[in-house]
Design a protein around this motif. Structure first.
Motif, mmCIF file in Angstrom:
data_model
loop_
_atom_site.group_PDB
_atom_site.id
_atom_site.type_symbol
_atom_site.label_atom_id
_atom_site.label_comp_id
_atom_site.label_asym_id
_atom_site.label_seq_id
_atom_site.Cartn_x
_atom_site.Cartn_y
_atom_site.Cartn_z
ATOM 1 N N ASP A 1 13.043 25.021 3.997
ATOM 2 C CA ASP A 1 14.256 25.128 3.189
ATOM 3 C C ASP A 1 13.896 24.892 1.719
ATOM 4 N N LYS A 2 14.217 25.821 0.866
ATOM 5 C CA LYS A 2 13.874 25.736 -0.563
ATOM 6 C C LYS A 2 14.708 24.684 -1.302
ATOM 7 N N MET A 3 15.708 24.090 -0.647
ATOM 8 C CA MET A 3 16.529 23.046 -1.254
ATOM 9 C C MET A 3 16.116 21.650 -0.764
ATOM 10 N N SER A 4 15.210 21.561 0.183
ATOM 11 C CA SER A 4 14.766 20.280 0.727
ATOM 12 C C SER A 4 13.347 20.005 0.275
ATOM 13 N N PHE A 5 13.063 18.745 -0.027
ATOM 14 C CA PHE A 5 11.700 18.443 -0.455
ATOM 15 C C PHE A 5 10.983 17.510 0.502
ATOM 16 N N LYS A 6 9.679 17.539 0.401
ATOM 17 C CA LYS A 6 8.768 16.663 1.135
ATOM 18 C C LYS A 6 7.874 16.033 0.074
ATOM 19 N N LEU A 7 7.624 14.736 0.171
ATOM 20 C CA LEU A 7 6.707 14.090 -0.767
ATOM 21 C C LEU A 7 5.276 14.445 -0.380
ATOM 22 N N VAL A 8 4.531 14.953 -1.331
ATOM 23 C CA VAL A 8 3.140 15.363 -1.101
ATOM 24 C C VAL A 8 2.269 14.760 -2.203
ATOM 25 N N PRO A 9 0.964 14.676 -1.994
ATOM 26 C CA PRO A 9 0.095 14.154 -3.053
ATOM 27 C C PRO A 9 0.249 14.971 -4.342
ATOM 28 N N ALA B 1 0.833 -1.201 0.000
ATOM 29 C CA ALA B 1 0.000 0.000 0.000
ATOM 30 C C ALA B 1 0.869 1.253 0.000
ATOM 31 N N SER B 2 1.943 1.264 0.788
ATOM 32 C CA SER B 2 2.800 2.441 0.820
ATOM 33 C C SER B 2 3.554 2.613 -0.492
ATOM 34 N N ALA B 3 3.898 1.518 -1.159
ATOM 35 C CA ALA B 3 4.559 1.613 -2.460
ATOM 36 C C ALA B 3 3.620 2.232 -3.493
ATOM 37 N N ALA B 4 2.355 1.858 -3.439
ATOM 38 C CA ALA B 4 1.379 2.424 -4.363
ATOM 39 C C ALA B 4 1.159 3.906 -4.061
ATOM 40 N N ASP B 5 1.173 4.272 -2.773
ATOM 41 C CA ASP B 5 0.994 5.663 -2.396
ATOM 42 C C ASP B 5 2.122 6.546 -2.926
ATOM 43 N N SER B 6 3.365 6.044 -2.894
ATOM 44 C CA SER B 6 4.481 6.872 -3.328
ATOM 45 C C SER B 6 4.414 7.165 -4.825
ATOM 46 N N ALA B 7 3.713 6.334 -5.575
ATOM 47 C CA ALA B 7 3.573 6.578 -7.009
ATOM 48 C C ALA B 7 2.703 7.802 -7.289
ATOM 49 N N SER B 8 1.828 8.151 -6.368
ATOM 50 C CA SER B 8 0.948 9.299 -6.563
ATOM 51 C C SER B 8 1.435 10.513 -5.770
ATOM 52 N N LYS B 9 2.740 10.568 -5.518
ATOM 53 C CA LYS B 9 3.325 11.679 -4.770
ATOM 54 C C LYS B 9 4.319 12.423 -5.656
ATOM 55 N N GLU B 10 4.589 13.672 -5.297
ATOM 56 C CA GLU B 10 5.585 14.469 -6.007
ATOM 57 C C GLU B 10 6.471 15.182 -4.995
ATOM 58 N N LYS B 11 7.668 15.550 -5.449
ATOM 59 C CA LYS B 11 8.607 16.276 -4.600
ATOM 60 C C LYS B 11 8.163 17.730 -4.538
ATOM 61 N N CYS B 12 8.005 18.231 -3.315
ATOM 62 C CA CYS B 12 7.599 19.619 -3.114
ATOM 63 C C CYS B 12 8.660 20.319 -2.271
ATOM 64 N N TYR B 13 9.338 21.285 -2.858
ATOM 65 C CA TYR B 13 10.417 21.998 -2.186
ATOM 66 C C TYR B 13 9.876 23.190 -1.398
ATOM 67 N N GLY B 14 10.479 23.420 -0.228
ATOM 68 C CA GLY B 14 10.146 24.587 0.573
ATOM 69 C C GLY B 14 8.986 24.416 1.535
ATOM 70 N N VAL B 15 8.499 23.195 1.734
ATOM 71 C CA VAL B 15 7.364 22.997 2.641
ATOM 72 C C VAL B 15 7.695 22.127 3.852
ATOM 73 N N ALA B 16 8.861 21.484 3.851
ATOM 74 C CA ALA B 16 9.226 20.576 4.946
ATOM 75 C C ALA B 16 9.647 21.344 6.193
ATOM 76 N N LEU B 17 9.221 20.858 7.331
ATOM 77 C CA LEU B 17 9.669 21.428 8.594
ATOM 78 C C LEU B 17 11.066 20.902 8.922
ATOM 79 N N LYS B 18 11.760 21.570 9.819
ATOM 80 C CA LYS B 18 13.108 21.176 10.236
ATOM 81 C C LYS B 18 13.122 19.694 10.621
ATOM 82 N N GLY B 19 14.025 18.930 10.005
ATOM 83 C CA GLY B 19 14.176 17.519 10.326
ATOM 84 C C GLY B 19 13.102 16.612 9.762
ATOM 85 N N GLN B 20 12.189 17.144 8.944
ATOM 86 C CA GLN B 20 11.101 16.335 8.399
ATOM 87 C C GLN B 20 11.118 16.266 6.873
ATOM 88 N N ASN B 21 12.260 16.600 6.271
ATOM 89 C CA ASN B 21 12.375 16.509 4.818
ATOM 90 C C ASN B 21 12.444 15.046 4.395
#
Length: 91
Positions: free
Chosen positions: A64-72, A26-46
């Protein structure tokens, strides 16, 4: 009494292993519908590498505009932070 406790412990361990195995696809399928989003991650949560660090969870500052968080997929640019909106490319 000791045998029933041992039996319960083994059954609990087995149930835990089976639950983990079932959750993995299920988590593998979820990551397929995610994209890298820069500038939204909190400290230590990139989610991964950029700039001054090379691994997930290593960001030393929030938004940080150089760190990404996976988002839908499709939600990144609409995310607003105190430092502006998320972006699909590093700044």
């Amino acid at each position: 009494m000791k045998n029933s406790i041992l039996t319960l412990a083994i059954a609990g361990s087995l149930a835990s292993v089976l639950a983990s195995a079932a959750a993995a696809p299920a988590s593998a399928a979820d990551s397929a519908s995610k994209e890298k989003c820069y500038g939204v991650a909190l400290k230590g949560q990139n989610d991964c590498a950029a700039g001054k660090h090379d691994c997930a969870g290593k960001s030393t500052m929030s938004y940080d505009k150089m760190s990404f968080k996976l988002v839908p997929t499709g939600t990144c640019t609409s995310m607003k932070t105190p430092k502006g909106h998320g972006t699909l490319t590093p700044a």
